[in-house]
Design an enzyme around this catalytic site. Structure first.
Site, PDB file in Angstrom:
ATOM      1  CB  CYS A 147      -1.008   0.007   1.269  1.00 33.01           C
ATOM      2  SG  CYS A 147      -2.002   1.274   1.394  1.00 33.01           S
ATOM      3  CB  CYS A 152     -18.129  -0.211   9.260  1.00 34.37           C
ATOM      4  SG  CYS A 152     -16.948  -0.989  10.214  1.00 34.37           S
TER       5      CYS A 152
HETATM    6 FE1  SF4 Z   1      -2.844   1.405   3.492  1.00 38.95          FE
HETATM    7 FE2  SF4 Z   1      -5.030   0.850   4.893  1.00 38.95          FE
HETATM    8 FE3  SF4 Z   1      -2.787  -0.099   5.622  1.00 38.95          FE
HETATM    9 FE4  SF4 Z   1      -2.962   2.404   5.531  1.00 38.95          FE
HETATM   10  S1  SF4 Z   1      -4.365   1.191   6.826  1.00 38.95           S
HETATM   11  S2  SF4 Z   1      -1.263   1.360   4.857  1.00 38.95           S
HETATM   12  S3  SF4 Z   1      -4.228   2.740   3.861  1.00 38.95           S
HETATM   13  S4  SF4 Z   1      -3.927  -0.674   3.989  1.00 38.95           S
END
Ligand code: SF4
Ligand code: SAM
Ligand code: DTB
Length: 394
Positions: free
Chosen positions: A64, A199
């Site tokens: 991510c 949510c």
């Molecule tokens: Fe990515 Fe969601 Fe993890 Fe943040 S919480 S790094 S946006 S997967």
């Protein structure tokens, strides 16, 4: 009684005008008084022995671009987690069928994205459509959405969208630098405008102060509509993330947070979310007593562990809890095998009073619900379960 300032005890009304000071005062209450108030509010809106059960699947793991300090899936942290592509529809459907066979009523799909790309949307909407067609409620958490994306997901049959505020807006930029808390509020608005249920919750134990925990709860409780589900996650510290060595949280602070969430958002499902695998049975019991009434069931969250199904079945049994009956109008499912009500020495069949009277050695949720409804129809409310245990359940 101790010198506690007058605070809303009978908070059966839904309020959106809580002040930060009120939330701080609730969190600061002497522990027994806070639990008493939360338990009182809980009973006005729910059967305190019923717990809603959801399941979770990571449909796109790791890699991510966001830098959330808690998250093992961020490409910014060296957690050793291999990034994967969006799962194929058939593979997700197989998992969804398994979840359904294991009794899931709601299937939550998570993706490690900042936001879905235009090229992802056809597959995501296909996933939602197909999972919905299995007779499951659908939930997704895919990162930021614009208004059109939220409508597209709704049109595909999405029921819930999970998008957390995660921490006090004032602490947000200590935890995440690649987006602002306003981005979160904007997505939540698009989600609500599209007619999706929200949510939305956060994580406790990221080095925040009690005042900052109050800030998170205040931000949630003053949203224009209270989230239908409020996941309260305890940080799962993962090696390689910046919060791997976060100081351990006093467990009673976690219970205080649950109790205050229950008082502030009386009609919402307060989910005892990530971190259960690291909690003692006693801590979880206190959380249920403080108003938590939802969990994730299944041995994995997204990338980290969750208690196994047998553990949860035993815990429910020991605490006299039972799964919240599935709304059969919305789902074809009526039972949760992993959490089936099984009694070692019989019981009244109500499943919620924990008594040991009655007959029979095991009962599914469907049977228990039918029996309870039939018994309720036959008796006056004050008669209790009929086994002499003194409970108020039908
Ligand atoms: Fe990515 Fe969601 Fe993890 Fe943040 S919480 S790094 S946006 S997967
Ligand atoms: N990428 C999307 C997003 O951030 O909205 C969806 C997936 S994200 C993993 C969903 C939620 O998981 C986060 O908002 C956070 O609350 C929770 N989470 C992630 N890592 C966690 C951890 N280590 N401990 C507790 N909760 C965590
Ligand atoms: C939420 O608030 N908690 C869930 C769900 N929403 C998506 C996710 C918890 C993730 C815990 C860390 C992991 O397993 O990767």
């Amino acid at each position: 009684m101790s010198a506690v300032s007058p605070l809303p005890v009978a908070a059966s009304e839904i309020r959106h005008d809580w002040t930060r000071a009120e939330v701080e005062a609730l969190l600061d209450l002497p522990f027994p008084e806070l639990l008493y108030r939360a338990a009182t509010v809980h009973r006005r809106h729910f059967d305190p022995c019923q717990v809603q059960v959801s399941t979770l699947l990571s449909v796109k793991t790791g890699g991510c671009p966001e830098d959330c300090a808690y998250c093992p899936q961020s490409a910014h942290h060296g957690t050793g987690l291999a990034a994967s592509k969006l799962m194929d529809v058939d593979a997700v459907l197989e998992k969804a069928r398994q979840a359904k066979a294991n009794g899931a009523s709601r299937f939550c799909m998570g993706a490690a994205w900042r936001s879905p790309k235009p090229r992802d949307m056809p597959k995501v909407t296909a996933l939602i459509r197909e999972v919905k067609a299995l007779g499951l409620e659908t939930c997704a958490t895919l990162g930021m959405l614009d208004a059109a994306q939220a409508r597209e997901l709704k049109d595909a049959g999405l029921d819930y969208y999970n998008h957390n505020l995660d921490t006090d807006p004032e602490y947000y930029n200590h935890i995440i630098h690649t987006r602002t808390v306003q981005d979160r509020f904007d997505t939540l608005e698009h989600v609500r405008d599209a007619g999706l249920k929200t949510c939305c919750g956060g994580i406790i134990g990221m080095g925040e102060t009690r005042r900052q925990r109050a800030g998170l709860l205040w931000a949630l409780a003053t949203l224009p509509v209270h989230p239908e589900s409020v996941p309260i996650n305890q940080l799962v510290p993962v090696a390689g993330t910046p919060l791997a060595d976060a100081p351990p949280l006093d467990p009673l602070e976690f219970v205080r947070t649950i109790a205050t969430a229950r008082i502030l958002m009386p009609a919402s499902m307060v989910r005892l979310s990530a971190g259960r695998a690291q909690m003692s049975d006693e801590l979880q019991a206190l959380c249920f007593a403080a108003g938590a009434n939802s969990i994730f069931h299944g041995e994995k969250l997204l990338t980290t562990g969750n208690p196994d199904t047998e553990y949860d079945r035993r815990l429910f049994q020991r605490l006299g809890l039972h799964p919240m009956p599935v709304d059969t109008a919305k789902s074809t499912l009526t039972d949760i095998p992993g959490l089936t009500i099984v009694r070692e020495s019989g019981g009244c069949g109500g499943g919620s009073c924990g008594c040991s009277g009655g007959s029979g050695s095991g009962m599914t949720l469907e049977e228990a619900t039918r029996k309870r409804e039939a018994a309720q129809a036959e008796r006056e409310p004050e008669d209790g379960c009929g086994c002499g245990c003194g409970c108020e359940n039908g």
